[in-house]
Design a protein around this motif. Structure first.
Motif, PDB file in Angstrom:
ATOM      1  N   ASP A   1       1.529 -83.023 -30.314  1.00 22.35           N
ATOM      2  CA  ASP A   1       2.919 -82.676 -30.000  1.00 22.35           C
ATOM      3  C   ASP A   1       3.949 -83.583 -30.669  1.00 22.35           C
ATOM      4  OD1 ASP A   1       2.011 -80.623 -28.277  1.00 22.35           O
ATOM      5  OD2 ASP A   1       1.660 -82.106 -26.690  1.00 22.35           O
ATOM      6  N   ASP A   2       3.554 -84.321 -31.698  1.00 20.64           N
ATOM      7  CA  ASP A   2       4.456 -85.300 -32.320  1.00 20.64           C
ATOM      8  C   ASP A   2       5.264 -84.760 -33.503  1.00 20.64           C
ATOM      9  OD1 ASP A   2       4.070 -87.437 -30.628  1.00 20.64           O
ATOM     10  OD2 ASP A   2       2.356 -88.218 -31.749  1.00 20.64           O
ATOM     11  N   PHE A   3       5.128 -83.482 -33.821  1.00 14.74           N
ATOM     12  CA  PHE A   3       5.871 -82.955 -34.966  1.00 14.74           C
ATOM     13  C   PHE A   3       7.387 -83.070 -34.803  1.00 14.74           C
ATOM     14  CE2 PHE A   3       7.503 -79.308 -37.606  1.00 14.74           C
ATOM     15  CZ  PHE A   3       7.272 -79.913 -38.827  1.00 14.74           C
ATOM     16  N   PRO A   4       7.960 -82.788 -33.619  1.00 10.30           N
ATOM     17  CA  PRO A   4       9.416 -82.962 -33.489  1.00 10.30           C
ATOM     18  C   PRO A   4       9.869 -84.384 -33.814  1.00 10.30           C
ATOM     19  CG  PRO A   4       8.573 -81.682 -31.652  1.00 10.30           C
ATOM     20  CD  PRO A   4       7.374 -82.193 -32.415  1.00 10.30           C
ATOM     21  N   ARG A   5       9.032 -85.356 -33.508  1.00  6.84           N
ATOM     22  CA  ARG A   5       9.352 -86.745 -33.827  1.00  6.84           C
ATOM     23  C   ARG A   5       9.417 -86.966 -35.334  1.00  6.84           C
ATOM     24  NH1 ARG A   5       5.000 -91.356 -32.841  1.00  6.84           N
ATOM     25  NH2 ARG A   5       5.944 -92.918 -34.159  1.00  6.84           N
ATOM     26  N   LEU A   6       8.497 -86.341 -36.079  1.00  2.00           N
ATOM     27  CA  LEU A   6       8.516 -86.462 -37.538  1.00  2.00           C
ATOM     28  C   LEU A   6       9.768 -85.824 -38.116  1.00  2.00           C
ATOM     29  CD1 LEU A   6       7.236 -87.182 -40.259  1.00  2.00           C
ATOM     30  CD2 LEU A   6       5.970 -85.013 -40.129  1.00  2.00           C
ATOM     31  N   VAL A   7      10.141 -84.650 -37.623  1.00  2.00           N
ATOM     32  CA  VAL A   7      11.350 -83.988 -38.100  1.00  2.00           C
ATOM     33  C   VAL A   7      12.572 -84.846 -37.805  1.00  2.00           C
ATOM     34  CG1 VAL A   7      12.832 -81.964 -37.833  1.00  2.00           C
ATOM     35  CG2 VAL A   7      10.341 -81.685 -37.917  1.00  2.00           C
ATOM     36  N   ALA A   8      12.651 -85.384 -36.588  1.00  2.00           N
ATOM     37  CA  ALA A   8      13.788 -86.233 -36.213  1.00  2.00           C
ATOM     38  C   ALA A   8      13.858 -87.473 -37.099  1.00  2.00           C
ATOM     39  CB  ALA A   8      13.690 -86.630 -34.744  1.00  2.00           C
ATOM     40  N   GLN A   9      12.712 -88.089 -37.381  1.00  2.00           N
ATOM     41  CA  GLN A   9      12.704 -89.269 -38.250  1.00  2.00           C
ATOM     42  C   GLN A   9      13.160 -88.908 -39.659  1.00  2.00           C
ATOM     43  OE1 GLN A   9       9.260 -91.965 -38.241  1.00  2.00           O
ATOM     44  NE2 GLN A   9       9.301 -91.929 -40.477  1.00  2.00           N
ATOM     45  N   THR A  10      12.735 -87.751 -40.153  1.00  2.00           N
ATOM     46  CA  THR A  10      13.098 -87.329 -41.509  1.00  2.00           C
ATOM     47  C   THR A  10      14.607 -87.148 -41.641  1.00  2.00           C
ATOM     48  OG1 THR A  10      10.950 -86.242 -41.775  1.00  2.00           O
ATOM     49  CG2 THR A  10      12.715 -85.580 -43.280  1.00  2.00           C
ATOM     50  N   VAL A  11      15.211 -86.464 -40.688  1.00  2.00           N
ATOM     51  CA  VAL A  11      16.645 -86.177 -40.813  1.00  2.00           C
ATOM     52  C   VAL A  11      17.513 -87.383 -40.481  1.00  2.00           C
ATOM     53  CG1 VAL A  11      16.298 -83.730 -40.384  1.00  2.00           C
ATOM     54  CG2 VAL A  11      16.921 -85.217 -38.482  1.00  2.00           C
ATOM     55  N   SER A  12      16.958 -88.362 -39.770  1.00  2.00           N
ATOM     56  CA  SER A  12      17.768 -89.540 -39.432  1.00  2.00           C
ATOM     57  C   SER A  12      17.592 -90.670 -40.440  1.00  2.00           C
ATOM     58  CB  SER A  12      17.406 -90.054 -38.035  1.00  2.00           C
ATOM     59  OG  SER A  12      16.078 -90.562 -38.032  1.00  2.00           O
ATOM     60  N   GLY A  13      16.687 -90.488 -41.398  1.00  2.00           N
ATOM     61  CA  GLY A  13      16.424 -91.537 -42.372  1.00  2.00           C
ATOM     62  C   GLY A  13      17.586 -91.732 -43.334  1.00  2.00           C
TER      63      GLY A  13
ATOM     64  N   MET B   1      11.590 -78.254 -49.432  1.00  2.00           N
ATOM     65  CA  MET B   1      10.798 -79.314 -48.825  1.00  2.00           C
ATOM     66  C   MET B   1      10.161 -78.708 -47.584  1.00  2.00           C
ATOM     67  SD  MET B   1      11.794 -82.912 -47.028  1.00  2.00           S
ATOM     68  CE  MET B   1      12.346 -82.032 -45.587  1.00  2.00           C
ATOM     69  N   HIS B   2       8.841 -78.671 -47.566  1.00  2.00           N
ATOM     70  CA  HIS B   2       8.107 -78.103 -46.433  1.00  2.00           C
ATOM     71  C   HIS B   2       7.360 -79.230 -45.719  1.00  2.00           C
ATOM     72  CE1 HIS B   2       4.630 -76.192 -44.432  1.00  2.00           C
ATOM     73  NE2 HIS B   2       5.518 -75.244 -44.172  1.00  2.00           N
ATOM     74  N   MET B   3       7.585 -79.343 -44.431  1.00  2.00           N
ATOM     75  CA  MET B   3       6.875 -80.330 -43.619  1.00  2.00           C
ATOM     76  C   MET B   3       5.955 -79.583 -42.665  1.00  2.00           C
ATOM     77  SD  MET B   3       8.295 -83.285 -44.526  1.00  2.00           S
ATOM     78  CE  MET B   3       8.317 -84.512 -43.252  1.00  2.00           C
ATOM     79  N   GLY B   4       4.742 -80.074 -42.514  1.00  2.00           N
ATOM     80  CA  GLY B   4       3.792 -79.477 -41.589  1.00  2.00           C
ATOM     81  C   GLY B   4       3.099 -80.542 -40.769  1.00  2.00           C
ATOM     82  N   TRP B   5       2.475 -80.128 -39.703  1.00  2.00           N
ATOM     83  CA  TRP B   5       1.739 -81.030 -38.803  1.00  2.00           C
ATOM     84  C   TRP B   5       0.321 -80.503 -38.714  1.00  2.00           C
ATOM     85  CZ3 TRP B   5       2.882 -85.707 -37.665  1.00  2.00           C
ATOM     86  CH2 TRP B   5       2.350 -86.353 -36.560  1.00  2.00           C
ATOM     87  N   VAL B   6      -0.655 -81.290 -39.177  1.00  2.00           N
ATOM     88  CA  VAL B   6      -2.031 -80.813 -39.308  1.00  2.00           C
ATOM     89  C   VAL B   6      -3.006 -81.760 -38.621  1.00  2.00           C
ATOM     90  CG1 VAL B   6      -1.547 -79.632 -41.479  1.00  2.00           C
ATOM     91  CG2 VAL B   6      -2.370 -81.967 -41.529  1.00  2.00           C
ATOM     92  N   ALA B   7      -4.127 -81.180 -38.189  1.00  2.00           N
ATOM     93  CA  ALA B   7      -5.196 -81.998 -37.611  1.00  2.00           C
ATOM     94  C   ALA B   7      -5.764 -82.911 -38.697  1.00  2.00           C
ATOM     95  CB  ALA B   7      -6.282 -81.101 -37.037  1.00  2.00           C
ATOM     96  N   ASP B   8      -5.963 -84.165 -38.357  1.00  2.00           N
ATOM     97  CA  ASP B   8      -6.496 -85.147 -39.289  1.00  2.00           C
ATOM     98  C   ASP B   8      -7.971 -84.848 -39.562  1.00  2.00           C
ATOM     99  OD1 ASP B   8      -7.009 -87.467 -40.756  1.00  2.00           O
ATOM    100  OD2 ASP B   8      -5.719 -88.675 -39.477  1.00  2.00           O
TER     101      ASP B   8
ATOM    102  N   GLU C   1      20.340 -80.243 -39.268  1.00  2.00           N
ATOM    103  CA  GLU C   1      21.122 -80.498 -40.480  1.00  2.00           C
ATOM    104  C   GLU C   1      20.459 -81.628 -41.244  1.00  2.00           C
ATOM    105  OE1 GLU C   1      25.551 -82.076 -41.637  1.00  2.00           O
ATOM    106  OE2 GLU C   1      25.342 -80.799 -39.887  1.00  2.00           O
ATOM    107  N   PHE C   2      20.349 -81.457 -42.561  1.00  2.00           N
ATOM    108  CA  PHE C   2      19.646 -82.430 -43.395  1.00  2.00           C
ATOM    109  C   PHE C   2      20.223 -82.394 -44.802  1.00  2.00           C
ATOM    110  CE2 PHE C   2      15.592 -83.489 -45.836  1.00  2.00           C
ATOM    111  CZ  PHE C   2      15.695 -84.854 -45.607  1.00  2.00           C
TER     112      PHE C   2
END
Length: 198
Positions: free
Chosen positions: A37-49, A132-139, A105-106
């Motif tokens: 469930d950590d994908f929203p965190r990755l998106v938030a980090q990307t747009v706030s960088g 730019m495509h971001m995805g969340w995948v099983a390791d 917004e990004f």
């Protein structure tokens, strides 16, 4: 870590429906280990960088040079962008993706759609239409998940093809390594409970 293009093309991402006329330029496994469930965190980090501000000097200089050259040559004028030179991918969305959130917004990108494990944002200028495509995948090691970033491009004729060839070595030698270090620093800082690194 850079991945083969099949790491993107073999997955059932929704972006494939929208980009059959785009080329897969780069695929990266991001240093962002997490849970399902950590994908929203990755998106938030990307747009706030604030990349490239926290990057090494050579990357900041390359970035500044690109925007200066772009201004001189008119590469980023509004008439060369989305809705002018090219239609937005949002115009291609099937109904279920139209009903999904567009995403955050990004700037200078424009979000196309956001799902629980997939986000796409686009940018167009005189040289290229890119996604730019971001995805969340099983390791692959099992149990965990991590982010994956793919860059898709549709060069604008010979100018676009020449531009992509010109910037390729700079991307691999300087930009992507600095970006991956920054992503890892910020992800680790947030995982440790401290404030994000710049």
């Amino acid at each position: 870590m850079r991945l083969p293009k099949t790491a993107h093309t073999s997955r059932p991402w929704r972006i494939h429906e929208l980009t059959p006329d785009f080329q897969v330029e780069d695929v990266w496994a991001l240093p962002t280990p997490g849970g399902p469930d950590d994908f929203p965190r990755l998106v938030a980090q990307t747009v706030s960088g604030d990349f490239p501000e926290g990057a090494p000097l050579v990357v900041r200089l390359l970035w500044a040079a690109r925007w200066k050259i772009g201004a001189l040559l008119g590469l980023d004028r509004e008439k060369a962008g989305l809705g002018s030179r090219v239609a937005s991918l949002r115009d291609r969305l099937p109904q279920d993706l139209r009903d999904a959130p567009a995403g955050p917004e990004f700037l200078p990108f424009t979000s196309v759609y956001l799902l629980k494990d997939e986000w796409a944002a686009e940018l167009a200028n005189k040289t290229v239409h890119t996604v730019m495509h971001m995805g969340w995948v099983a390791d692959a090691s099992g149990g965990g998940y991590r982010g994956r970033m793919t860059v898709l491009v549709k060069p604008n004729g010979r100018l676009g093809a020449a531009y992509m060839a010109l910037i390729k070595p700079f991307r691999y030698l300087f930009v992507y390594p600095a970006l991956m270090r920054k992503v890892e620093r910020e992800w680790s800082a947030r995982t440790d409970g401290s404030s994000p690194a710049s």
